[in-house]
Design an enzyme around this catalytic site. Structure first.
Site, PDB file in Angstrom:
ATOM      1  N   GLU A 169     -30.834   0.955  89.169  1.00  0.00           N
ATOM      2  CA  GLU A 169     -31.345  -0.370  89.456  1.00  0.00           C
ATOM      3  C   GLU A 169     -31.891  -0.982  88.177  1.00  0.00           C
ATOM      4  O   GLU A 169     -31.539  -2.069  87.787  1.00  0.00           O
ATOM      5  CB  GLU A 169     -32.445  -0.236  90.500  1.00  0.00           C
ATOM      6  CG  GLU A 169     -32.411  -1.348  91.500  1.00  0.00           C
ATOM      7  CD  GLU A 169     -33.543  -1.233  92.476  1.00  0.00           C
ATOM      8  OE1 GLU A 169     -33.595  -0.237  93.199  1.00  0.00           O
ATOM      9  OE2 GLU A 169     -34.365  -2.157  92.496  1.00  0.00           O
TER      10      GLU A 169
ATOM     11  N   ARG B 275     -44.815  -0.908  97.653  1.00  0.00           N
ATOM     12  CA  ARG B 275     -44.183  -0.406  98.880  1.00  0.00           C
ATOM     13  C   ARG B 275     -44.898   0.842  99.402  1.00  0.00           C
ATOM     14  O   ARG B 275     -44.956   1.080 100.610  1.00  0.00           O
ATOM     15  CB  ARG B 275     -42.687  -0.142  98.662  1.00  0.00           C
ATOM     16  CG  ARG B 275     -41.887  -0.268  99.931  1.00  0.00           C
ATOM     17  CD  ARG B 275     -40.406  -0.216  99.666  1.00  0.00           C
ATOM     18  NE  ARG B 275     -39.740  -1.499  99.810  1.00  0.00           N
ATOM     19  CZ  ARG B 275     -39.457  -2.085 100.970  1.00  0.00           C
ATOM     20  NH1 ARG B 275     -39.777  -1.516 102.103  1.00  0.00           N
ATOM     21  NH2 ARG B 275     -38.849  -3.236 100.992  1.00  0.00           N
TER      22      ARG B 275
ATOM     23  N   ARG C   2     -34.309   5.721  96.568  1.00  0.00           N
ATOM     24  CA  ARG C   2     -34.231   5.568  98.026  1.00  0.00           C
ATOM     25  C   ARG C   2     -35.600   5.697  98.714  1.00  0.00           C
ATOM     26  O   ARG C   2     -36.195   6.774  98.706  1.00  0.00           O
ATOM     27  CB  ARG C   2     -33.270   6.619  98.574  1.00  0.00           C
ATOM     28  CG  ARG C   2     -32.521   6.198  99.804  1.00  0.00           C
ATOM     29  CD  ARG C   2     -31.385   7.156 100.054  1.00  0.00           C
ATOM     30  NE  ARG C   2     -30.430   6.585 101.006  1.00  0.00           N
ATOM     31  CZ  ARG C   2     -29.231   7.088 101.253  1.00  0.00           C
ATOM     32  NH1 ARG C   2     -28.824   8.158 100.647  1.00  0.00           N
ATOM     33  NH2 ARG C   2     -28.426   6.508 102.106  1.00  0.00           N
TER      34      ARG C   2
ATOM     35  N   GLU D 144     -32.050   3.004 103.371  1.00  0.00           N
ATOM     36  CA  GLU D 144     -33.190   3.840 102.991  1.00  0.00           C
ATOM     37  C   GLU D 144     -33.962   4.494 104.143  1.00  0.00           C
ATOM     38  O   GLU D 144     -34.415   5.629 104.010  1.00  0.00           O
ATOM     39  CB  GLU D 144     -34.176   3.014 102.146  1.00  0.00           C
ATOM     40  CG  GLU D 144     -33.624   2.606 100.800  1.00  0.00           C
ATOM     41  CD  GLU D 144     -34.515   1.564 100.138  1.00  0.00           C
ATOM     42  OE1 GLU D 144     -34.510   0.403 100.579  1.00  0.00           O
ATOM     43  OE2 GLU D 144     -35.230   1.925  99.204  1.00  0.00           O
TER      44      GLU D 144
HETATM   45  N1  MTE Z   1     -25.377   5.516  99.674  1.00  0.00           N
HETATM   46  C1  MTE Z   1     -24.502   5.958  98.745  1.00  0.00           C
HETATM   47  N2  MTE Z   1     -23.384   6.555  99.144  1.00  0.00           N
HETATM   48  N3  MTE Z   1     -24.757   5.811  97.411  1.00  0.00           N
HETATM   49  C2  MTE Z   1     -25.918   5.224  96.951  1.00  0.00           C
HETATM   50  O1  MTE Z   1     -26.115   5.103  95.743  1.00  0.00           O
HETATM   51  N4  MTE Z   1     -28.060   4.152  97.557  1.00  0.00           N
HETATM   52  C3  MTE Z   1     -29.113   4.056  98.591  1.00  0.00           C
HETATM   53  C4  MTE Z   1     -28.494   3.637  99.917  1.00  0.00           C
HETATM   54  N5  MTE Z   1     -27.361   4.448 100.242  1.00  0.00           N
HETATM   55  C5  MTE Z   1     -26.872   4.756  97.925  1.00  0.00           C
HETATM   56  C6  MTE Z   1     -26.527   4.908  99.292  1.00  0.00           C
HETATM   57  C7  MTE Z   1     -30.159   3.106  98.246  1.00  0.00           C
HETATM   58  S1  MTE Z   1     -31.427   3.602  97.269  1.00  0.00           S
HETATM   59  C8  MTE Z   1     -30.161   1.834  98.731  1.00  0.00           C
HETATM   60  S2  MTE Z   1     -31.424   0.751  98.397  1.00  0.00           S
HETATM   61  C9  MTE Z   1     -29.069   1.327  99.558  1.00  0.00           C
HETATM   62  O2  MTE Z   1     -28.057   2.304  99.784  1.00  0.00           O
HETATM   63  C10 MTE Z   1     -28.431   0.133  98.845  1.00  0.00           C
HETATM   64  O3  MTE Z   1     -27.361  -0.360  99.538  1.00  0.00           O
HETATM   65  P1  MTE Z   1     -27.539  -1.333 100.814  1.00  0.00           P
HETATM   66  O4  MTE Z   1     -28.558  -2.353 100.427  1.00  0.00           O
HETATM   67  O5  MTE Z   1     -26.185  -1.863 101.001  1.00  0.00           O
HETATM   68  O6  MTE Z   1     -28.019  -0.459 101.922  1.00  0.00           O
HETATM   69  C1  QUE Z   2     -37.987  -3.082  97.337  1.00  0.00           C
HETATM   70  C2  QUE Z   2     -37.117  -2.935  96.320  1.00  0.00           C
HETATM   71  C3  QUE Z   2     -37.307  -3.627  95.103  1.00  0.00           C
HETATM   72  C4  QUE Z   2     -38.400  -4.458  94.950  1.00  0.00           C
HETATM   73  C5  QUE Z   2     -39.283  -4.595  96.004  1.00  0.00           C
HETATM   74  C6  QUE Z   2     -39.063  -3.891  97.185  1.00  0.00           C
HETATM   75  C7  QUE Z   2     -36.411  -3.520  94.007  1.00  0.00           C
HETATM   76  C8  QUE Z   2     -36.662  -4.259  92.835  1.00  0.00           C
HETATM   77  C9  QUE Z   2     -37.775  -5.075  92.750  1.00  0.00           C
HETATM   78  C10 QUE Z   2     -38.069  -5.907  91.604  1.00  0.00           C
HETATM   79  C11 QUE Z   2     -39.282  -6.571  91.508  1.00  0.00           C
HETATM   80  C12 QUE Z   2     -39.586  -7.406  90.455  1.00  0.00           C
HETATM   81  C13 QUE Z   2     -38.669  -7.617  89.453  1.00  0.00           C
HETATM   82  C14 QUE Z   2     -37.462  -6.954  89.512  1.00  0.00           C
HETATM   83  C15 QUE Z   2     -37.168  -6.113  90.585  1.00  0.00           C
HETATM   84  O1  QUE Z   2     -38.612  -5.145  93.807  1.00  0.00           O
HETATM   85  O2  QUE Z   2     -35.426  -2.781  94.106  1.00  0.00           O
HETATM   86  O3  QUE Z   2     -36.582  -7.131  88.526  1.00  0.00           O
HETATM   87  O4  QUE Z   2     -38.946  -8.437  88.409  1.00  0.00           O
HETATM   88  O5  QUE Z   2     -35.780  -4.133  91.821  1.00  0.00           O
HETATM   89  O6  QUE Z   2     -39.920  -4.024  98.211  1.00  0.00           O
HETATM   90  O7  QUE Z   2     -36.076  -2.107  96.452  1.00  0.00           O
HETATM   91 MO1  MOS Z   3     -32.648   1.535  96.508  1.00  0.00          MO
HETATM   92  S1  MOS Z   3     -34.213   2.647  95.837  1.00  0.00           S
HETATM   93  O1  MOS Z   3     -33.688   0.106  96.729  1.00  0.00           O
HETATM   94  O2  MOS Z   3     -31.802   1.238  95.084  1.00  0.00           O
END
Ligand code: MTE
Ligand code: QUE
Ligand code: MOS
Length: 761
Positions: free
Chosen positions: A226, A304, A336, A707
């Site tokens: 990310e 979070r 995740r 997640e």
């Molecule tokens: N599933 C697979 N196969 N590979 C991944 O990298 N990432 C997880 C989840 N499931 C992931 C996964 C995470 S951390 C998130 S936030 C969500 O997928 C992101 O995809 P979505 O927003 O489409 O659920």
């Molecule tokens: C859940 C997430 C993210 C989040 C907040 C959530 C995330 C994420 C960011 C974020 C926040 C500020 C920024 C930025 C990213 O916030 O994935 O670049 O400036 O990247 O509740 O998953």
């Molecule tokens: Mo998932 S930890 O929001 O890429």
């Protein structure tokens, strides 16, 4: 509908960053990381390395034409170290050579002199030193101080949770290709194409429009790509800029494990107060997050943790404190659950400790405190369509909790060295980025004259089935067969300013944007059809299974006829759609608001058998009732629940990050860092989707799935603990995860232990 990549993945034909044909003259990079966790750089000698075979150049911080800055939320992180290093593995220099072996050989010839400074690896020590990132946050609800007086039982305790390595199959990588007029195209393995575009532009001192980022798919991200994918794209781009040649950077597994940040370890204190009936009246918790050496996403992750600190329970009086503590470890990042699991583990630990003191079952306290409709979360949002009690009841009934309890008790009476344990694990997870502005998405849809459709969105396929979901959504929104739909790569020239693919919201946000784009095109097609067919009302037209109906009657036109007629009549067959989640807000001054579009609920039952003479354990069963609204694709969603569960189980038990006191990562390979495999998964795994749940704001009433199921894994810790108690009711069992077999053994038989410090060489 199966995952659209299933066949190509199985045959090994799917293309990742380094699978597309190599451009002529492609150069390769090796990255030199800091050997120390903290120190002043005295000198960097590159002369010998430059003489090595095949070496084209070596890039240092001083070569950066723009800003040497990659911090996304707080600008506190250099791309390449300047005067000081802050963690082992921090990039100091990169070697660019004709092939990777040559780059690696030359890298080892670079001489870096560093004056070692003291390193901090413990979050509480960092907090005591005032090494805090951002400002600590506190959520207050009700009146905790007064509530203690009403409590019949008050217990306090401490939790220590380990981090987690992402172990995506595809390690970090990027390919940078210089284009005309100083522009650059990047093929990146990132969840955040726009973060890469923005940050590369900053590093090179160029406007965003000179940088194009293309992401076809990822071999897994799990949050680890990310924010932490950005640096590697920047380094490849910097090398390509300096040499004028295409450059590829691929981190070997070992380097990836050492150099990149992971899930945040936390150390937390809790105090919980209950009535004699097991009602939780007050909860006070302090979270010390081990953020690592730079902010990265730590402040958002901490937020979070605060949001999910009471899990699926209503507690009338709460005080929830958290601080990001700066240490000399790699900057920790999204993984995740994004801080949620850490908050929930502490809550579950507090309940476990209280249950042991009240001498009642843990699930009695859990059940009595489940969120009900209209209950208020500590951050002010009301529970709407709350499914905590419903999924609990379904799990209890359809999976026969009473029978399970009976079986476990019987087994434990009849066995000495083997003990069974069980746990119930309810979850509640808020859907939406808690960073308000990220809750937006765009989609660009083209219809070609043969009736085939191309969809571009800002969403990234990382294995989670995003492209399959979008294919289905676009086909459904048009009323056509899904074989006509092709989902394109995420590309910054087709969709601008995209949010990261994260927070489980990728399909929600980009799916709704896709529906908006499709609706616009369909509307134009209907306007054309009413006039061409001489019909009265546009609203009475509908497309189903590629046929055009008017008031339920077939018009004789099909999809192809409609599209071709539109083209000949010069109707625009492309549209851009946009979506911004409605109704969400949060006031950070008051720490109150309505941050989530909705919540996902579920309940798991876990059963485990522990070998109390060996410390090993086997997961006998895991039974889950999970709330998905109206699922888009049960096959994809089941895969997500299973994968998330596997990672949650691993986080709680097998996966142990071991750093020594000087900040060196010891469990730095897949030989010493153990991830769950298919044999570790429950012998018996059942997942039921709640059938009656009404729709949510996801496309066609679906709920996000990525997640939330991770947190079912937390139940395993308490199931194992239950079995350990059955063997030794008096053992000192700390709330210390991961609960590895080694720890199970030594906690049950402390007299067999060696001084833990000795293990830290
Ligand atoms: N599933 C697979 N196969 N590979 C991944 O990298 N990432 C997880 C989840 N499931 C992931 C996964 C995470 S951390 C998130 S936030 C969500 O997928 C992101 O995809 P979505 O927003 O489409 O659920
Ligand atoms: C859940 C997430 C993210 C989040 C907040 C959530 C995330 C994420 C960011 C974020 C926040 C500020 C920024 C930025 C990213 O916030 O994935 O670049 O400036 O990247 O509740 O998953
Ligand atoms: Mo998932 S930890 O929001 O890429």
């Amino acid at each position: 509908m199966k995952h659209i990549d299933a066949a190509a993945h199985t045959r090994g034909e799917s293309q990742y960053v380094d699978d597309s044909p190599q451009p002529l003259g492609l150069l390769h990079v090796a990255v030199l990381g800091s050997p120390l966790a903290h120190g002043k750089i005295l000198s960097i000698e590159i002369e010998d390395a430059l003489q090595c075979d095949g070496v084209i150049t070596i890039v240092l911080a001083g070569d950066i034409p723009g800003e040497n800055q990659i911090g996304a939320i707080i600008p506190d992180e250099h791309l390449l170290a300047e005067k000081e290093v802050f963690y082992v593995g921090e990039p100091v220099a990169i070697v660019v050579a004709e092939n990777f072996a040559q780059a690696l050989q030359a890298k080892n010839k670079i001489q870096v002199q560093i004056e070692e400074l003291s390193a901090v690896t413990d979050p509480r020590a960092a907090f005591a030193n005032g090494q805090i990132i951002g400002t600590p946050r506190t959520f207050v609800f009700g009146d905790v101080e007064n509530a203690w007086k009403q409590c019949d039982l008050i217990v306090e305790g401490r939790c220590d949770m380990g981090g987690q390595e992402h172990v995506y199959l595809e390690t970090q990588r990027a390919r940078a290709v210089p284009l005309e007029n100083g522009a650059m195209r990047l093929y990146a393995s990132t969840q955040s194409p726009y973060a890469v575009q923005r940050t590369v532009a900053g590093i090179l001192g160029l406007p965003h429009h000179k940088i194009e980022v293309d992401v076809k798919r990822l071999g897994g991200g799990f949050g680890g790509k990310e924010d932490q994918a950005t640096a590697w794209s920047c380094l490849a781009a910097l090398a390509a800029w300096k040499t004028g040649k295409p450059v590829e950077l691929v981190l070997p597994r070992h380097e990836d494990m050492v150099m990149t940040g992971k899930r945040h370890p936390y150390s937390s204190d809790f105090k919980i107060g209950l009535s004699a009936q097991g009602k939780i009246l007050a909860y006070d918790v302090k979270h010390y997050q081990n953020s690592g050496a730079a902010a990265d996403l730590s402040t958002a992750v901490l937020e979070r943790t605060l949001f999910h600190s009471t899990n699926a329970y209503f507690i009338p009086n709460t005080r929830i404190f958290g601080a990001c503590c700066r240490t000399n470890l790699p900057p920790n990042t999204a993984f995740r659950g994004f801080g949620g699991p850490q908050g929930m583990f502490v809550m579950e630990s507090a309940i476990a400790k209280a249950a042991e003191q009240l001498n009642i079952q843990r699930e009695e306290i859990q059940r009595r405190n489940l969120l009900c409709e209209n209950d208020i979360f500590p951050y002010g949002q009301h529970a709407h369509e709350a499914r905590a009690e419903k999924t609990w009841a379904e799990a209890e009934n359809s999976f026969a909790l009473p029978g399970l309890k009976e079986r476990v008790a019987q087994f434990n009476q009849n066995n000495f060295e083997k003990k069974k344990g069980y746990a119930v694990m309810p979850i509640c997870f808020g859907i939406s980025f808690t960073t308000h502005f990220l809750n937006q998405a765009g989609a660009l849809v083209h219809v070609y004259t043969d009736g085939s459709v191309s969809v571009s969105t800002g969403g990234v396929e990382m294995g989670q089935g995003f492209s399959t979901n979008i294919t289905r959504i676009a086909a459904k929104a048009f009323g056509i067969n899904q074989v006509r739909v092709k989902v394109e790569s995420a590309n910054t020239t087709r969709v601008a300013n995209m949010s990261p693919s994260a927070a489980s919201a990728t399909t929600d946000l980009n799916g709704n944007a896709t529906i908006n784009a499709v609706t616009e095109i369909v509307d134009r097609l209907k306007s054309l059809a009413v006039s061409e067919l001489g019909l009265g009302q546009k609203e009475k037209l509908s497309l189903k299974k590629e046929r055009l109906f008017y008031a339920g009657k077939d018009t004789g036109w099909d999809w192809k006829k409609l599209v071709q007629t539109a083209y000949l009549n010069r109707v625009d067959l492309s549209a851009h759609g946009f979506y911004a989640t409605p109704g969400i807000c949060f006031d950070k001054q008051k720490e109150k608001g309505h941050p989530f579009a909705y919540h996902v609920y579920g309940t798991a039952l876990l059963e485990v058998t522990v070998d109390c003479l060996r410390g090993t354990y086997n997961i006998d069963s895991t039974k889950i009732v999970h709330d998905l609204g109206r699922p888009l694709n049960e096959l994809i969603d089941r895969g997500q629940v299973e994968g998330a569960l596997a990672q949650g189980l691993g986080w709680m038990t097998l996966e142990e990050l071991i750093f020594d006191k000087r900040g060196h990562f010891l469990s730095n390979s897949l030989a010493t860092y153990k991830v769950p495999d298919v044999f570790f998964m429950p012998d018996d795994l059942e997942i039921n989707f709640l059938q009656t749940a009404p729709g949510a704001s996801g496309p066609y009433g679906a709920k996000a799935v990525g997640e939330p199921p991770f947190m079912y894994g937390i139940g395993l810790f308490f199931a194992i603990r239950h079995a350990m108690r059955a063997f030794n009711p008096k053992a000192d069992l700390p709330f210390n995860s991961p609960l590895t077999p080694e720890k199970v053994l030594l906690q049950l038989h402390p007299q067999w232990g060696i001084d833990a410090e000795n293990r830290r060489r």
